[in-house]
Each structure stands twice: as C-alpha cells, then as structure tokens.
Scaffold this motif. Structure first.
Motif, PDB file in Angstrom:
ATOM      1  N   UNK A 265      49.835  35.545  32.978  1.00 40.87           N
ATOM      2  CA  UNK A 265      50.422  35.327  34.301  1.00 40.87           C
ATOM      3  C   UNK A 265      50.796  36.653  34.944  1.00 40.87           C
ATOM      4  N   UNK A 266      51.439  37.524  34.151  1.00 45.86           N
ATOM      5  CA  UNK A 266      51.804  38.850  34.662  1.00 45.86           C
ATOM      6  C   UNK A 266      50.566  39.605  35.137  1.00 45.86           C
ATOM      7  N   UNK A 267      49.505  39.578  34.332  1.00 48.90           N
ATOM      8  CA  UNK A 267      48.314  40.370  34.658  1.00 48.90           C
ATOM      9  C   UNK A 267      47.622  39.826  35.914  1.00 48.90           C
ATOM     10  N   UNK A 268      47.636  38.544  36.098  1.00 47.54           N
ATOM     11  CA  UNK A 268      47.015  37.954  37.289  1.00 47.54           C
ATOM     12  C   UNK A 268      47.712  38.391  38.567  1.00 47.54           C
ATOM     13  N   UNK A 269      48.944  38.878  38.448  1.00 48.23           N
ATOM     14  CA  UNK A 269      49.708  39.329  39.609  1.00 48.23           C
ATOM     15  C   UNK A 269      49.592  40.825  39.870  1.00 48.23           C
ATOM     16  N   UNK A 270      48.830  41.533  39.038  1.00 48.59           N
ATOM     17  CA  UNK A 270      48.652  42.972  39.234  1.00 48.59           C
ATOM     18  C   UNK A 270      47.639  43.232  40.353  1.00 48.59           C
ATOM     19  N   UNK A 271      47.652  44.449  40.918  1.00 45.31           N
ATOM     20  CA  UNK A 271      46.684  44.771  41.979  1.00 45.31           C
ATOM     21  C   UNK A 271      45.241  44.583  41.520  1.00 45.31           C
ATOM     22  N   UNK A 272      44.396  44.130  42.430  1.00 45.21           N
ATOM     23  CA  UNK A 272      43.000  43.863  42.112  1.00 45.21           C
ATOM     24  C   UNK A 272      42.271  45.031  41.475  1.00 45.21           C
ATOM     25  N   UNK A 273      42.417  46.284  41.979  1.00 43.60           N
ATOM     26  CA  UNK A 273      41.710  47.403  41.361  1.00 43.60           C
ATOM     27  C   UNK A 273      42.064  47.609  39.888  1.00 43.60           C
ATOM     28  N   UNK A 274      43.318  47.372  39.515  1.00 46.46           N
ATOM     29  CA  UNK A 274      43.715  47.501  38.108  1.00 46.46           C
ATOM     30  C   UNK A 274      42.983  46.475  37.254  1.00 46.46           C
ATOM     31  N   UNK A 275      42.965  45.245  37.727  1.00 45.13           N
ATOM     32  CA  UNK A 275      42.317  44.183  36.947  1.00 45.13           C
ATOM     33  C   UNK A 275      40.812  44.429  36.845  1.00 45.13           C
ATOM     34  N   UNK A 276      40.225  44.945  37.905  1.00 46.05           N
ATOM     35  CA  UNK A 276      38.797  45.269  37.880  1.00 46.05           C
ATOM     36  C   UNK A 276      38.511  46.388  36.894  1.00 46.05           C
ATOM     37  N   UNK A 277      39.366  47.422  36.901  1.00 48.36           N
ATOM     38  CA  UNK A 277      39.196  48.544  35.974  1.00 48.36           C
ATOM     39  C   UNK A 277      39.232  48.064  34.532  1.00 48.36           C
ATOM     40  N   UNK A 278      40.202  47.209  34.204  1.00 48.78           N
ATOM     41  CA  UNK A 278      40.290  46.720  32.826  1.00 48.78           C
ATOM     42  C   UNK A 278      39.057  45.898  32.458  1.00 48.78           C
ATOM     43  N   UNK A 279      38.621  45.058  33.358  1.00 44.93           N
ATOM     44  CA  UNK A 279      37.450  44.224  33.072  1.00 44.93           C
ATOM     45  C   UNK A 279      36.197  45.075  32.824  1.00 44.93           C
ATOM     46  N   UNK A 280      36.048  46.163  33.556  1.00 43.82           N
ATOM     47  CA  UNK A 280      34.844  46.989  33.434  1.00 43.82           C
ATOM     48  C   UNK A 280      34.919  47.991  32.295  1.00 43.82           C
ATOM     49  N   UNK A 281      36.152  48.451  31.951  1.00 44.69           N
ATOM     50  CA  UNK A 281      36.260  49.576  31.021  1.00 44.69           C
ATOM     51  C   UNK A 281      36.832  49.225  29.648  1.00 44.69           C
ATOM     52  N   UNK A 282      37.408  48.039  29.490  1.00 37.51           N
ATOM     53  CA  UNK A 282      38.135  47.728  28.254  1.00 37.51           C
ATOM     54  C   UNK A 282      37.274  47.866  27.006  1.00 37.51           C
ATOM     55  N   UNK A 283      35.999  47.504  27.085  1.00 39.80           N
ATOM     56  CA  UNK A 283      35.144  47.530  25.901  1.00 39.80           C
ATOM     57  C   UNK A 283      34.697  48.936  25.518  1.00 39.80           C
ATOM     58  N   UNK A 284      35.034  49.929  26.328  1.00 37.72           N
ATOM     59  CA  UNK A 284      34.612  51.299  26.042  1.00 37.72           C
ATOM     60  C   UNK A 284      35.530  52.007  25.047  1.00 37.72           C
TER      61      UNK A 284
END
Length: 343
Positions: free
Chosen positions: A163-182
């Motif tokens: 729930x907390x993460x869904x409320x974070x700014x869109x660019x942050x959530x996009x960054x995590x989705x694209x970079x987390x597996x690196x």
C-alpha cells in the motif's frame, strides 16, 4: 565557574530540589527507559564521551523524580551534548508539571555555571522545544528560538509495504520495476564486519565527502547490532557491492542513518532498490509505526516520506552576566545584517 573536572562534586539545593553536575554520563542510565531514539540513551552519550566530547550533565532531583540536561562546555558557555550524526536532542525529563519543575530548577542553577546555553536540534513534537524555552524564560534567561533544520518522517499507520509503495511517485515505482533485477539485495540484522567494510568502501566511492568520525559511527553500529536494532542493507551487482545502507529499529521506529552508492554504478539505481527492500522489511516484518529519515533539505527524502517536522536551536543568554553582553551584541548585529541583506 565550575569546570567539568570538578562538576561531579558540585551540588545546590533550591526549593527542595537538588541540582548537581557530573563529568560522567553514568547518571543518565536512570533515564534510558524514557528514550525515544538511540540518541536519547546513556550509551550514545557514552560514545560521545569516549570519542572526545567532555560531558557536563546537569541533573535535578526531588524525591524519586529526576531530570537531566546532557551538556558540554564551549568557548562561550554551555551547549547541548550533541553530534551531527544525531537526529535530535532532548531534555531527559518526565512529561507534566513535575518534570517542568525540575527543568526550571536546572535552568535557574545554570546561571551560576555559564553566561549562555545553546541547545541544538530540539524537536517540536511533544512540545519539547517550547517546554525548554518556557523553563529558561521563567528562570530569567533571554531566549531566542530559531528553525535549525527539517526532519523527514513517514507515519506508516495501517499500511503494509504494498500500500505504501503504491502511493510513491510514479518515476520511483517505474525505476524499481525496471532496475530491481539488476542487483541482489542482502539485509542483515546483526553487525557483520565484511558488510560494514563494503559500506565503508562504497561510501568512499560515492558522491559524499569523507566520512567524519568513522570510528564513532562503526562503534555505534556494533552496539546497535549487539542490541538487535541494526538493519544493514547491501546491494550487489554480479557479486560486487554497489550500494549500502545503515538503519536501526527501536521502539516502533526505523531510523535511516546512512546510505551510499558507488558512482560508477549509478545507472543501476541500486540505492532505490535497496531502500525499497529495507522499507518493506521494517514495515512488513518489523511492523514499525514510523520511519525517520533524519534531517536535511534533500529533495529525494520527500519522495519516500510524507511528513516534515522542524528542528530548532534555542539560545539562552543571562542578561546579568557581563560575559553574555558581547554574545548578545553579536546576535543583534547578525540579525540586523540578515535584515539588511533581505532588503
């Protein structure tokens, strides 16, 4: 005036309250049960003394009640026993009229000790800053309260991490989705020498200047690890440490102390991935009510937090002491110069 070396032997009694001064922090152990953060505890003040800051503990007692101000001597008077690494400094006193009376007794007696007292990084929550100001005003000091810094906090409430993460700014959530597996993330809850060494090496390769008081910081991390408070995160890329963070958890609050990433691997956004992992850990596993990101005007902290709280500096000057007049004149001159600069 007393020196810190003789302070332990000094004692005054006013209105049924005994005020004493101590050049050791051992007396502060009696207040550990009231600590709201690691920076309120006697072992923190013990570290400051161990690494070179001479304490002068002003303590008031009446029956079973007690209050204390951990202070140190400066060239112009007394100041809060503090360090740039700490998030806040608080008086050690019970809430309510009894604690107020003891703080007033200390404030009155301190006029025999120094012409000025400066207390820095006072929190506004719980009325702490105003409470101290009221005590010193009533004791006859001239006081000035000024904003010192901003403290960033997250009130978790009933939210889980998702729930907390869904409320974070869109660019942050996009960054995590694209970079987390690196990167691969490891979170430790005990002090680990190799993980700490990785943190030190990453910090030295980061955008930050050299670590001040590195030995004190390591001693603090080791102690917090021994107490079970440490949350140490390391992110690795192909086995190489590229980001590290040092958090602690205590009494329902997670404190974010230090974070760094290797500039060479900035493109990986390992800091974002590591922060998200640690937020998930403290919210979903430790079940904290609050996350405290310390002080500073860093814009990125607002992306992770949802509340800002002020920290204040309280300057107290005794108008009856000639030594305070020069300090008062300098303060007035600085204020006039500031107004002139603003036009």
């Amino acid at each position: 005036m007393a020196t810190a070396a003789t302070a332990a032997a000094m004692m005054a009694r006013t209105g049924g309250v005994t005020v004493s001064y101590h050049d050791s922090v051992s007396k502060l152990q009696a207040f550990d049960h009231r600590a709201r953060s690691p920076f309120d505890r006697s072992d923190w003040y013990g570290l400051l003394a161990r690494f070179g800051t001479q304490p002068l503990v002003a303590m008031a007692e009446q029956g079973r009640d007690a209050a204390a101000l951990p202070l140190t001597r400066t060239a112009s008077g007394l100041a809060s026993l503090n360090h740039w690494f700490a998030f806040a400094w608080r008086p050690l006193a019970a809430p309510g009229p009894e604690g107020d009376a003891l703080l007033l007794a200390i404030a009155r007696d301190l006029r025999r000790q120094a012409p000025s007292v400066t207390m820095d990084y006072l929190p506004e929550e719980h009325g702490t800053a105003e409470r101290l100001r009221a005590a010193f005003r009533k004791a006859g000091w001239l006081t000035r309260m000024e904003p010192r810094d901003v403290n960033h906090v997250l009130d978790v409430g009933q939210r889980d991490f998702a729930t907390y993460w869904a409320q974070r700014p869109g660019p942050m959530r996009t960054t995590l989705r694209r970079k987390a597996k690196k990167v691969e993330v490891e979170i430790l809850v005990e002090f680990d020498s190799s993980a700490w060494q990785a943190y030190v090496e990453i910090y030295n390769r980061s955008w930050k200047t050299g670590e001040k008081d590195a030995d004190l910081l390591e001693a603090f991390a080791r102690r917090e690890g021994a107490l079970g408070h440490l949350r140490m995160g390391v992110a690795r890329h192909e086995g190489v440490p590229v980001a590290a963070q040092f958090w602690t958890v205590e009494r329902g609050t997670a404190f974010i102390h230090k974070l760094a990433y290797d500039e060479e691997f900035k493109r990986l956004s390992a800091g974002t991935t590591l922060s998200a992992a640690l937020f998930e850990h403290v919210i979903d596993i430790d079940a904290v009510a609050t996350v405290d990101f310390g002080t500073g005007q860093d814009g990125y902290k607002r992306d992770w937090m949802d509340t800002e709280r002020l920290r204040y500096t309280l300057t107290c000057i005794d108008p009856l002491q000639p030594a305070a007049w020069r300090l008062l004149a300098r303060k007035l001159a600085d204020r006039l110069a500031s107004r002139l600069r603003r036009g």
